[in-house]
Design an enzyme around this catalytic site. Structure first.
Site, short mmCIF file in Angstrom:
data_model
loop_
_atom_site.label_atom_id
_atom_site.label_comp_id
_atom_site.label_asym_id
_atom_site.label_seq_id
_atom_site.Cartn_x
_atom_site.Cartn_y
_atom_site.Cartn_z
N GLN A 198 0.85 -1.07 -0.04
CA GLN A 198 0.01 0.01 0.03
C GLN A 198 0.83 1.03 -0.01
O GLN A 198 1.60 1.74 0.87
CB GLN A 198 -0.91 0.00 0.99
CG GLN A 198 -1.53 -1.35 1.45
CD GLN A 198 -2.70 -1.61 0.28
OE1 GLN A 198 -3.53 -0.78 0.14
NE2 GLN A 198 -2.57 -2.47 -0.48
N ALA A 239 -11.64 2.51 4.55
CA ALA A 239 -10.80 1.53 4.09
C ALA A 239 -9.95 2.56 2.83
O ALA A 239 -10.46 3.61 2.48
CB ALA A 239 -11.60 0.40 3.44
N HIS A 240 -9.03 1.63 2.33
CA HIS A 240 -8.28 2.07 1.39
C HIS A 240 -9.00 2.73 -0.01
O HIS A 240 -9.95 2.26 -0.61
CB HIS A 240 -7.09 1.16 0.77
CG HIS A 240 -7.49 0.04 0.29
ND1 HIS A 240 -6.59 -1.05 -0.23
CD2 HIS A 240 -8.86 -0.50 0.13
CE1 HIS A 240 -7.28 -2.10 -0.59
NE2 HIS A 240 -8.58 -1.79 -0.36
N ASN A 241 -8.46 4.05 -0.67
CA ASN A 241 -8.83 4.30 -1.87
C ASN A 241 -10.06 5.05 -1.64
O ASN A 241 -10.72 5.28 -2.66
CB ASN A 241 -8.63 3.42 -3.04
CG ASN A 241 -7.29 3.13 -3.21
OD1 ASN A 241 -6.69 2.18 -2.57
ND2 ASN A 241 -6.60 4.08 -3.89
#
Length: 343
Positions: A198, A239-241
């Site tokens: 990441q 969460a991511h993005n």
């Protein structure tokens, strides 16, 4: 400091009913009122307390109709809730701000620290960190390498901000929150899972407040973005993005899966769950415990799993409670039909 009813009414644009020279020096809930305190009444559920409260002044809505006289001084305003918020902000602004760097804090010689900054004991400030003027970093906070924190921001104890994340001005992060941990990225293989690095960051814009023990994950690539004015409660997972639009608010235990985009001015109740890769339009209101598997258009008010309009949802819930009786009726009818067919 003491303020009179007349002074308070002038500040918030209200109208005094009672003794305009009555003075207060503290705040209290209306049901716990005491002499010298100011309270407010905005929820009709608490109206019974206004007749017996010991508070010297009570803020009430213009529309409030009283059934009998009250002993307290009233200040009528357009919105009691908004007015008490202004007064609390004024009160908070008069409290002294912490400044100075504690000798027990670690600060990298490569960090850039602004003016009038507070850094508490055992805080750790990494290489290349930039901290703006009048920011406050409380004890045991960990600010990773190359993090930027804007002026007037407050980082409470035990917050961890990972490498490279960017925080704007007047950002408040409460205790135990983690900004920039790895997103949940793993690729399955025959033997288990390969971790997907990441390599992105988290960007938090101006005037954002994030509650305690909340997590905002860094992106796989690019940025996870929390836009200006967002307010996140405790125990939330972003969460991511993901991208959270301006002035959106989320209650406790909301979970937003990866790559979901949430619009501006949305309001999510507690324990709302959003699947990944969704688009939620502007001004979407979701009731508590709603589970969202698909996109939602703007200006929607929904509740349930999958979400539906409130009227339909409550009708469905009423039917759901009757399902055992309905099932028994159907079984009885089926038996009668079978008996008729045999005849």
């Amino acid at each position: 400091m003491e303020f009179s009813a007349k002074q308070i009414a002038s500040f918030i644009g209200g109208r005094v009913e009672g003794n305009e020279d009555a003075t207060v020096n503290t705040f209290a809930k209306i049901e716990e009122g005491k002499e010298g305190a100011i309270s407010f009444l905005s929820n009709p559920k608490y109206i019974q307390y206004i007749y017996d409260t010991k508070s010297t002044i009570v803020l009430v809505d213009d529309s409030l109709a009283l059934e009998k006289p009250v002993s307290t001084t009233l200040i009528r305003v357009k919105s009691a809730y908004e007015s008490v918020a202004k007064l609390l902000q004024l009160y908070a602004s008069t409290m002294p701000r912490k400044t100075g760097i504690d000798k027990l804090a670690y600060i990298s010689p490569k960090a850039i620290i602004g003016q009038d900054v507070y850094i508490g004991p055992f805080a750790c400030i990494g290489d290349g960190v930039v901290i703006g003027d009048r920011a406050m970093i409380y004890p045991h906070a960990v600010i990773g390498d190359k993090v930027t924190i804007g002026e007037e921001s407050v980082i409470y104890p035990n917050v961890t901000i990972y490498e490279g994340c960017i925080l704007g001005k007047n950002v408040t992060i409460h205790s135990g929150t983690v900004i920039g941990a790895d997103g949940f990225g793993f690729a399955p293989n025959q033997e288990g899972y390969d971790k997907i690095p990441q390599i992105g960051i988290v960007v938090i814009e101006d005037n954002v407040e994030i509650g305690a023990n909340t997590c905002v994950d860094r992106s796989t690539m690019g940025s996870t973005i929390i836009h200006k004015g967002v307010k996140l409660d405790n125990l939330i997972q972003i969460a991511h993005n993901c991208e959270i639009g301006e002035n959106t608010v989320m209650s406790a235990q909301v979970g937003v899966a990866g790559s979901t985009k949430v619009g501006s001015w949305c309001m999510f109740g507690g324990q709302v769950g959003l699947a990944g890769h969704l688009h939620i339009g502007d001004k979407v209101n979701l009731g508590a415990q709603s589970g969202v598997p698909g996109n939602i258009k703007e200006n929607s008010t929904l509740i349930g799993t999958p979400p539906m309009e409130p009227k339909a949802y409550f009708k469905s819930q009423a039917l759901f409670r009757r399902l055992p009786d309905i099932f028994k009726q159907l079984s009885d009818l089926q038996k009668k039909v079978e008996e008729l067919e045999k005849k």
